[in-house]
Structure formats: structure tokens, C-alpha cells
Design a protein around this motif. Structure first.
Motif, PDB file in Angstrom:
ATOM      1  N   GLU A  28       0.835  -1.197   0.000  1.00  0.00           N
ATOM      2  CA  GLU A  28       0.000   0.000   0.000  1.00  0.00           C
ATOM      3  C   GLU A  28       0.868   1.244   0.000  1.00  0.00           C
ATOM      4  OE1 GLU A  28      -2.950   0.091   3.123  1.00  0.00           O
ATOM      5  OE2 GLU A  28      -2.766  -2.084   3.337  1.00  0.00           O
ATOM      6  N   LEU A  29       0.397   2.307  -0.651  1.00  0.00           N
ATOM      7  CA  LEU A  29       1.088   3.591  -0.643  1.00  0.00           C
ATOM      8  C   LEU A  29       0.826   4.278   0.688  1.00  0.00           C
ATOM      9  CD1 LEU A  29       2.781   5.565  -2.316  1.00  0.00           C
ATOM     10  CD2 LEU A  29       0.630   6.552  -3.135  1.00  0.00           C
ATOM     11  N   MET A  30       1.907   4.667   1.386  1.00  0.00           N
ATOM     12  CA  MET A  30       1.788   5.270   2.709  1.00  0.00           C
ATOM     13  C   MET A  30       2.042   6.778   2.695  1.00  0.00           C
ATOM     14  SD  MET A  30       1.039   2.471   4.142  1.00  0.00           S
ATOM     15  CE  MET A  30       1.020   2.728   5.883  1.00  0.00           C
ATOM     16  N   HIS A  31       2.981   7.222   1.835  1.00  0.00           N
ATOM     17  CA  HIS A  31       3.335   8.650   1.818  1.00  0.00           C
ATOM     18  C   HIS A  31       3.948   9.010   0.471  1.00  0.00           C
ATOM     19  CE1 HIS A  31       4.333  12.521   3.569  1.00  0.00           C
ATOM     20  NE2 HIS A  31       5.522  12.424   3.000  1.00  0.00           N
ATOM     21  N   VAL A  32       3.663  10.232   0.013  1.00  0.00           N
ATOM     22  CA  VAL A  32       4.250  10.773  -1.225  1.00  0.00           C
ATOM     23  C   VAL A  32       4.861  12.124  -0.888  1.00  0.00           C
ATOM     24  CG1 VAL A  32       3.794  11.564  -3.573  1.00  0.00           C
ATOM     25  CG2 VAL A  32       2.494   9.634  -2.635  1.00  0.00           C
ATOM     26  N   GLU A  33       6.112  12.331  -1.304  1.00  0.00           N
ATOM     27  CA  GLU A  33       6.807  13.594  -1.035  1.00  0.00           C
ATOM     28  C   GLU A  33       7.462  14.083  -2.326  1.00  0.00           C
ATOM     29  OE1 GLU A  33       7.507  16.716   1.271  1.00  0.00           O
ATOM     30  OE2 GLU A  33       6.598  14.908   2.105  1.00  0.00           O
ATOM     31  N   PRO A  34       6.878  15.099  -2.987  1.00  0.00           N
ATOM     32  CA  PRO A  34       7.486  15.635  -4.209  1.00  0.00           C
ATOM     33  C   PRO A  34       8.673  16.547  -3.887  1.00  0.00           C
ATOM     34  CG  PRO A  34       5.450  16.802  -3.714  1.00  0.00           C
ATOM     35  CD  PRO A  34       5.591  15.712  -2.673  1.00  0.00           C
ATOM     36  N   GLY A  35       9.499  16.815  -4.900  1.00  0.00           N
ATOM     37  CA  GLY A  35      10.617  17.754  -4.751  1.00  0.00           C
ATOM     38  C   GLY A  35      11.751  17.239  -3.899  1.00  0.00           C
ATOM     39  N   VAL A  36      12.016  15.941  -3.953  1.00  0.00           N
ATOM     40  CA  VAL A  36      13.063  15.321  -3.134  1.00  0.00           C
ATOM     41  C   VAL A  36      14.259  14.975  -4.011  1.00  0.00           C
ATOM     42  CG1 VAL A  36      13.663  13.318  -1.721  1.00  0.00           C
ATOM     43  CG2 VAL A  36      11.402  14.367  -1.494  1.00  0.00           C
ATOM     44  N   ALA A  37      15.433  15.478  -3.637  1.00  0.00           N
ATOM     45  CA  ALA A  37      16.682  15.103  -4.305  1.00  0.00           C
ATOM     46  C   ALA A  37      17.312  13.973  -3.501  1.00  0.00           C
ATOM     47  CB  ALA A  37      17.622  16.291  -4.398  1.00  0.00           C
ATOM     48  N   VAL A  38      17.959  13.059  -4.178  1.00  0.00           N
ATOM     49  CA  VAL A  38      18.552  11.889  -3.534  1.00  0.00           C
ATOM     50  C   VAL A  38      20.058  11.909  -3.746  1.00  0.00           C
ATOM     51  CG1 VAL A  38      18.662   9.365  -3.602  1.00  0.00           C
ATOM     52  CG2 VAL A  38      16.466  10.505  -3.810  1.00  0.00           C
ATOM     53  N   ALA A  39      20.794  11.666  -2.675  1.00  0.00           N
ATOM     54  CA  ALA A  39      22.253  11.502  -2.757  1.00  0.00           C
ATOM     55  C   ALA A  39      22.578  10.134  -2.188  1.00  0.00           C
ATOM     56  CB  ALA A  39      22.962  12.598  -1.981  1.00  0.00           C
ATOM     57  N   LEU A  40      23.232   9.311  -2.969  1.00  0.00           N
ATOM     58  CA  LEU A  40      23.570   7.958  -2.553  1.00  0.00           C
ATOM     59  C   LEU A  40      25.064   7.855  -2.348  1.00  0.00           C
ATOM     60  CD1 LEU A  40      21.343   6.094  -5.163  1.00  0.00           C
ATOM     61  CD2 LEU A  40      20.804   6.529  -2.758  1.00  0.00           C
ATOM     62  N   GLY A  41      25.470   7.685  -1.104  1.00  0.00           N
ATOM     63  CA  GLY A  41      26.883   7.583  -0.790  1.00  0.00           C
ATOM     64  C   GLY A  41      27.629   8.826  -1.208  1.00  0.00           C
ATOM     65  N   SER A  42      28.749   8.648  -1.892  1.00  0.00           N
ATOM     66  CA  SER A  42      29.573   9.787  -2.311  1.00  0.00           C
ATOM     67  C   SER A  42      29.221  10.287  -3.715  1.00  0.00           C
ATOM     68  CB  SER A  42      31.043   9.393  -2.259  1.00  0.00           C
ATOM     69  OG  SER A  42      31.283   8.322  -3.144  1.00  0.00           O
ATOM     70  N   ARG A  43      28.212   9.706  -4.317  1.00  0.00           N
ATOM     71  CA  ARG A  43      27.804  10.142  -5.662  1.00  0.00           C
ATOM     72  C   ARG A  43      27.170  11.521  -5.590  1.00  0.00           C
ATOM     73  NH1 ARG A  43      24.257   5.406  -7.927  1.00  0.00           N
ATOM     74  NH2 ARG A  43      23.763   7.082  -9.363  1.00  0.00           N
ATOM     75  N   SER A  44      27.188  12.232  -6.716  1.00  0.00           N
ATOM     76  CA  SER A  44      26.570  13.559  -6.743  1.00  0.00           C
ATOM     77  C   SER A  44      25.050  13.428  -6.605  1.00  0.00           C
ATOM     78  CB  SER A  44      26.934  14.293  -8.037  1.00  0.00           C
ATOM     79  OG  SER A  44      26.474  13.567  -9.151  1.00  0.00           O
ATOM     80  N   MET A  45      24.432  14.508  -6.140  1.00  0.00           N
ATOM     81  CA  MET A  45      23.007  14.501  -5.889  1.00  0.00           C
ATOM     82  C   MET A  45      22.227  14.415  -7.193  1.00  0.00           C
ATOM     83  SD  MET A  45      20.600  17.143  -3.701  1.00  0.00           S
ATOM     84  CE  MET A  45      22.022  18.062  -3.293  1.00  0.00           C
ATOM     85  N   GLU A  46      21.190  13.604  -7.187  1.00  0.00           N
ATOM     86  CA  GLU A  46      20.281  13.491  -8.332  1.00  0.00           C
ATOM     87  C   GLU A  46      19.384  14.723  -8.355  1.00  0.00           C
ATOM     88  OE1 GLU A  46      20.275  10.979 -10.471  1.00  0.00           O
ATOM     89  OE2 GLU A  46      21.346   9.402  -9.407  1.00  0.00           O
ATOM     90  N   SER A  47      18.931  15.125  -9.534  1.00  0.00           N
ATOM     91  CA  SER A  47      17.983  16.238  -9.614  1.00  0.00           C
ATOM     92  C   SER A  47      16.680  15.825  -8.929  1.00  0.00           C
ATOM     93  CB  SER A  47      17.750  16.632 -11.068  1.00  0.00           C
ATOM     94  OG  SER A  47      17.293  15.525 -11.808  1.00  0.00           O
TER      95      SER A  47
END
Length: 101
Positions: A28-47
Motif C-alpha cells: 500500500e502507498l503510505m506517503h508521497v513527497e514531491p521535490g526530493v533530491a537523492v544523494a547515494l553515498g559519495s555520488r553527486s546529488m540526483e535532480s
């Protein structure tokens, strides 16, 4: 990418642009959050994209690159820390711990 983190080159979505859930297995879908940038480890941040939290997975869909999204199944998800220290990271952010399967 960390263990359990999946990278998909195709975007599997419903008519509203949301990820298809495994509703036959009770997801089931519990939460939706728009406008979120993701950074995984030392990689550059995703748009920025949209973060979906379901009863079984955390899913992030890119707004800029419609073919890019990440998902991870989890046993437990918790907020680890909130940081506003710009010397630690160039943007305010949250750190999460995902305990995967």
C-alpha cells in the motif's frame, strides 16, 4: 549502489504517474513527497524527483529523467538525523537508515 538498492532504467507507472505497487501482495502507498533530491553515498546529488513510501518499499522517481528511478525493499525504515550544517553537506538534508531484506 548499496545492497538491496535497485536501479531501474524503465519507469513502470500507473495512469497518475505513480509507481505500480504489488497490491496483490498487500503493498500500500503510505506517503508521497514531491521535490526530493537523492544523494547515494559519495555520488553527486540526483535532480529532484518524487519519493514514495509504501508498506514495503521506498521508491524515488526522477522528475528530470523519466527513465531513472530507485527502489529498495525494507524491513524497517527510520529517520536517523536531520542536518542543517552546510559544512557537512551543501544542503539541509535528512539521513535515513533502511534495513533491507
Amino acid at each position: 549502489m548499496g545492497l538491496g538498492l535497485l536501479h531501474f532504467d524503465g519507469r513502470i507507472v500507473d495512469d497518475d504517474g505513480r509507481p505500480l505497487l504489488e497490491s496483490d501482495d498487500g503493498e500500500e502507498l503510505m506517503h508521497v513527497e514531491p521535490g526530493v533530491a537523492v544523494a547515494l553515498g559519495s555520488r553527486s546529488m540526483e535532480s529532484p524527483g518524487t519519493l514514495y513510501v509504501t508498506s514495503r518499499r521506498v521508491i524515488w522517481l526522477s522528475d528530470a529523467d523519466k527513465g531513472k528511478w530507485y527502489a529498495v525493499d525494507f524491513l524497517s525504515l527510520s529517520l536517523h538525523a536531520v542536518s542543517r550544517d552546510l559544512e557537512t553537506y551543501p544542503f539541509p538534508c535528512i539521513y535515513t537508515q533502511v534495513f533491507d531484506l
